[in-house]
Design an enzyme around this catalytic site. Structure first.
Site, PDB file in Angstrom:
ATOM      1  N   ASP A  36       0.875  -1.226  -0.086  1.00 17.18           N
ATOM      2  CA  ASP A  36       0.130   0.046  -0.463  1.00 17.18           C
ATOM      3  C   ASP A  36       1.225   1.083   0.136  1.00 17.18           C
ATOM      4  O   ASP A  36       1.720   1.292   0.257  1.00 17.18           O
ATOM      5  CB  ASP A  36      -0.856  -0.533   0.912  1.00 17.18           C
ATOM      6  CG  ASP A  36      -2.308   0.988   0.930  1.00 17.18           C
ATOM      7  OD1 ASP A  36      -2.483   2.032   1.121  1.00 17.18           O
ATOM      8  OD2 ASP A  36      -3.069   0.271   1.712  1.00 17.18           O
ATOM      9  N   ASP A  72       3.592   2.005  -4.237  1.00 15.88           N
ATOM     10  CA  ASP A  72       2.478   2.537  -5.807  1.00 15.88           C
ATOM     11  C   ASP A  72       2.572   1.177  -6.900  1.00 15.88           C
ATOM     12  O   ASP A  72       3.191   1.742  -7.388  1.00 15.88           O
ATOM     13  CB  ASP A  72       2.743   4.536  -6.020  1.00 15.88           C
ATOM     14  CG  ASP A  72       1.889   4.705  -6.403  1.00 15.88           C
ATOM     15  OD1 ASP A  72       1.204   4.156  -7.032  1.00 15.88           O
ATOM     16  OD2 ASP A  72       2.639   6.084  -6.866  1.00 15.88           O
ATOM     17  N   ILE A  73       1.620   1.733  -6.774  1.00 16.81           N
ATOM     18  CA  ILE A  73       1.039   0.582  -7.680  1.00 16.81           C
ATOM     19  C   ILE A  73       1.116   0.801  -8.633  1.00 16.81           C
ATOM     20  O   ILE A  73       0.579   0.308 -10.246  1.00 16.81           O
ATOM     21  CB  ILE A  73      -0.909  -0.533  -7.215  1.00 16.81           C
ATOM     22  CG1 ILE A  73      -0.062  -1.260  -5.787  1.00 16.81           C
ATOM     23  CG2 ILE A  73      -0.795  -1.761  -8.301  1.00 16.81           C
ATOM     24  CD1 ILE A  73       0.951  -2.116  -5.572  1.00 16.81           C
ATOM     25  N   ASN A  99      -5.658  -5.383  -5.408  1.00 22.43           N
ATOM     26  CA  ASN A  99      -6.924  -4.788  -4.774  1.00 22.43           C
ATOM     27  C   ASN A  99      -7.066  -3.348  -5.266  1.00 22.43           C
ATOM     28  O   ASN A  99      -8.063  -2.708  -5.138  1.00 22.43           O
ATOM     29  CB  ASN A  99      -7.371  -5.491  -3.365  1.00 22.43           C
ATOM     30  CG  ASN A  99      -8.193  -4.263  -2.754  1.00 22.43           C
ATOM     31  OD1 ASN A  99      -9.555  -4.177  -3.017  1.00 22.43           O
ATOM     32  ND2 ASN A  99      -8.011  -3.185  -1.881  1.00 22.43           N
ATOM     33  N   TYR A 163     -13.509   5.380 -14.192  1.00 26.21           N
ATOM     34  CA  TYR A 163     -13.474   4.217 -12.898  1.00 26.21           C
ATOM     35  C   TYR A 163     -14.355   3.201 -14.022  1.00 26.21           C
ATOM     36  O   TYR A 163     -14.178   2.236 -13.479  1.00 26.21           O
ATOM     37  CB  TYR A 163     -14.762   5.009 -11.375  1.00 26.21           C
ATOM     38  CG  TYR A 163     -14.450   3.528 -11.360  1.00 26.21           C
ATOM     39  CD1 TYR A 163     -13.655   3.400  -9.731  1.00 26.21           C
ATOM     40  CD2 TYR A 163     -15.446   3.162 -10.510  1.00 26.21           C
ATOM     41  CE1 TYR A 163     -13.416   2.439  -8.866  1.00 26.21           C
ATOM     42  CE2 TYR A 163     -15.777   2.097  -9.733  1.00 26.21           C
ATOM     43  CZ  TYR A 163     -14.634   2.473  -9.174  1.00 26.21           C
ATOM     44  OH  TYR A 163     -14.734   0.856  -7.732  1.00 26.21           O
ATOM     45  N   LYS A 167     -12.545  -0.497 -14.742  1.00 24.57           N
ATOM     46  CA  LYS A 167     -13.659  -2.017 -14.520  1.00 24.57           C
ATOM     47  C   LYS A 167     -13.691  -2.624 -14.710  1.00 24.57           C
ATOM     48  O   LYS A 167     -13.444  -3.766 -14.625  1.00 24.57           O
ATOM     49  CB  LYS A 167     -14.159  -1.387 -13.082  1.00 24.57           C
ATOM     50  CG  LYS A 167     -13.906  -0.672 -12.022  1.00 24.57           C
ATOM     51  CD  LYS A 167     -12.827  -1.237 -10.947  1.00 24.57           C
ATOM     52  CE  LYS A 167     -12.202  -0.793  -9.904  1.00 24.57           C
ATOM     53  NZ  LYS A 167     -11.639  -1.399  -9.020  1.00 24.57           N
TER      54      LYS A 167
HETATM   55  N1  NAD Z   1     -16.085   0.019  -1.868  1.00 25.91           N
HETATM   56  C1  NAD Z   1     -16.558  -0.588  -2.530  1.00 25.91           C
HETATM   57  O1  NAD Z   1     -18.267  -0.205  -2.463  1.00 25.91           O
HETATM   58  C2  NAD Z   1     -16.564  -0.951  -4.042  1.00 25.91           C
HETATM   59  C3  NAD Z   1     -17.276  -1.744  -4.546  1.00 25.91           C
HETATM   60  C4  NAD Z   1     -16.455  -1.695  -5.879  1.00 25.91           C
HETATM   61  C5  NAD Z   1     -15.445  -1.846  -5.969  1.00 25.91           C
HETATM   62  N2  NAD Z   1     -14.716  -1.330  -5.312  1.00 25.91           N
HETATM   63  C6  NAD Z   1     -13.500  -1.533  -4.825  1.00 25.91           C
HETATM   64  O2  NAD Z   1     -12.013  -1.965  -3.971  1.00 25.91           O
HETATM   65  C7  NAD Z   1     -10.681  -1.806  -4.271  1.00 25.91           C
HETATM   66  C8  NAD Z   1     -10.758  -1.483  -3.065  1.00 25.91           C
HETATM   67  O3  NAD Z   1     -11.765  -0.559  -2.256  1.00 25.91           O
HETATM   68  P1  NAD Z   1     -11.348   0.357  -1.274  1.00 25.91           P
HETATM   69  O4  NAD Z   1     -13.512   0.523  -0.788  1.00 25.91           O
HETATM   70  O5  NAD Z   1     -11.136  -0.563   0.134  1.00 25.91           O
HETATM   71  O6  NAD Z   1     -11.064   1.470  -1.100  1.00 25.91           O
HETATM   72  P2  NAD Z   1     -10.429   2.765   0.126  1.00 25.91           P
HETATM   73  O7  NAD Z   1      -9.680   3.986  -0.917  1.00 25.91           O
HETATM   74  O8  NAD Z   1     -10.849   1.595   1.669  1.00 25.91           O
HETATM   75  O9  NAD Z   1      -9.060   1.062  -0.070  1.00 25.91           O
HETATM   76  C9  NAD Z   1      -7.785   1.805  -0.685  1.00 25.91           C
HETATM   77  C10 NAD Z   1      -6.625   1.683  -0.279  1.00 25.91           C
HETATM   78  O10 NAD Z   1      -5.652   1.157  -1.620  1.00 25.91           O
HETATM   79  C11 NAD Z   1      -4.516   1.952  -0.835  1.00 25.91           C
HETATM   80  N3  NAD Z   1      -3.870   2.933  -2.385  1.00 25.91           N
HETATM   81  C12 NAD Z   1      -4.942   4.162  -3.141  1.00 25.91           C
HETATM   82  N4  NAD Z   1      -3.862   4.804  -3.975  1.00 25.91           N
HETATM   83  C13 NAD Z   1      -3.168   2.827  -4.013  1.00 25.91           C
HETATM   84  C14 NAD Z   1      -1.772   3.001  -4.998  1.00 25.91           C
HETATM   85  N5  NAD Z   1      -1.061   4.090  -5.906  1.00 25.91           N
HETATM   86  N6  NAD Z   1      -1.123   2.231  -4.740  1.00 25.91           N
HETATM   87  C15 NAD Z   1      -0.946   1.079  -3.262  1.00 25.91           C
HETATM   88  N7  NAD Z   1      -2.135   1.279  -2.602  1.00 25.91           N
HETATM   89  C16 NAD Z   1      -2.908   2.912  -2.619  1.00 25.91           C
HETATM   90  C17 NAD Z   1      -4.852   3.177   0.396  1.00 25.91           C
HETATM   91  O11 NAD Z   1      -4.524   3.419   0.463  1.00 25.91           O
HETATM   92  C18 NAD Z   1      -6.564   2.143   0.762  1.00 25.91           C
HETATM   93  O12 NAD Z   1      -5.467   1.677   1.621  1.00 25.91           O
HETATM   94  C19 NAD Z   1     -11.302  -0.900  -5.339  1.00 25.91           C
HETATM   95  O13 NAD Z   1     -10.450  -1.136  -5.895  1.00 25.91           O
HETATM   96  C20 NAD Z   1     -12.672  -0.057  -5.537  1.00 25.91           C
HETATM   97  O14 NAD Z   1     -12.517   0.686  -6.734  1.00 25.91           O
HETATM   98  C21 NAD Z   1     -15.026  -0.778  -3.951  1.00 25.91           C
END
Ligand code: NAD
Length: 258
Positions: A36, A72-73, A99, A163, A167
């Protein structure tokens, strides 16, 4: 334990869904690499207000081994380094969970070109990068697994011009990689979450969240653990003949017409 001693990298593992996946993998005996940009978990306006301890601390409390790697991914050299560090530390790699993702709200007129590039650069290109550098090691694993976290926004409009297409790309990247790696006995699957209670929802209003709750057939919104358990299944031997699918985990959201 379904994942005993398996080495798993979970990108974006410090917060939200990624953290939920890390904790369920730890419960199942995996060795967990939290990858992360920040080690501290994100706290949201509506969800995860109280979350404080780093994921690795919680992983260790569950009796599993854990390692935090700052990365940073969307950065090629960083992702290459993440894979190298994992293999050095744990001696191999069995499971990659892509993720990490961001959502920047805005229409085609509001979103800057730089922000479009940021979203696609992490949510889609980042998965290509991690996959590219992980595959040589996954090929050496007896049970190689890739799990990509997409979204129900992969299947329709309304998620924004960066977005939603990113996806949708993740779902087809999943299929393409599944075809490529089938002969290596590596499975590649996507999970498409509906509304999950994480800090990513901070851009919504309370009314919009209530609308999501009432549209969802099951009586609650999703939790990071829901995606964690689906990920455990896809990573386990039970899912050994499942590849190239996009598994919707949304409390029934997509089952409704209109
Ligand atoms: N929460 C939802 O309802 C939901 C629904 C569908 C899909 N998603 C997907 O699930 C995944 C996780 O989402 P979430 O809700 O847990 O988000 P979140 O914002 O709570 O957590 C995301 C994490 O990714 C990290 N991050 C951000 N940019 C980064 C980078 N460049 N390199 C490495 N790490 C990085 C952040 O620090 C954080 O810890 C995402 O791909 C999101 O699109 C979420």
């Amino acid at each position: 334990m379904l994942l005993k001693d398996r080495v798993a990298v979970i990108t974006g593992g410090s917060s939200g869904i990624g953290r939920g996946i890390c904790l369920e993998f730890a419960r199942e005996g995996a060795r967990v690499v939290v990858a992360d940009v920040q080690e501290a978990p994100k706290r949201g306006k509506y969800h995860e207000q109280e979350t404080a301890t780093p994921t690795v601390t919680e992983v260790k409390k569950l009796g599993a081994k854990g390692l935090f790697v700052p990365v940073d991914i969307s950065d090629e050299a960083g992702v290459r380094g993440l894979v190298e560090r994992t293999v050095q530390h744990f001696g191999g790699l069995d499971i990659l969970v892509n993720n990490a993702g961001i959502h920047i709200p805005g229409s085609s007129q509001e979103l800057s070109v730089a922000d479009w590039d940021r979203v696609v650069g992490l949510n889609l290109r980042g998965i290509f990068l991690a996959t590219k550098f992980a595959v040589p090691h996954l090929k050496r694993s007896k049970i190689g697994r890739i799990i990509n976290i997409a979204s129900i926004h992969a299947f329709g409009g309304g998620g924004g011009p960066a977005y939603a297409p990113a996806k949708a790309g993740v779902v087809n990247l999943t299929r393409d990689t599944a075809v490529e790696l089938g002969r290596d006995n590596i499975t590649v699957n996507a999970i498409c979450p509906g509304y999950i209670e994480t800090a990513i929802q901070d851009y919504l209003t309370p009314e919009q969240i209530e609308a999501c709750r009432s549209r969802t057939p099951l009586p609650r919104l999703g939790l990071p653990k829901d995606i964690g358990r689906a990920s455990v299944f896809l990573a386990s031997e039970d899912a050994g003949w499942i590849t190239g699918v996009a598994l919707t985990v949304d409390g029934g959201w997509r089952a409704r017409v209109g």
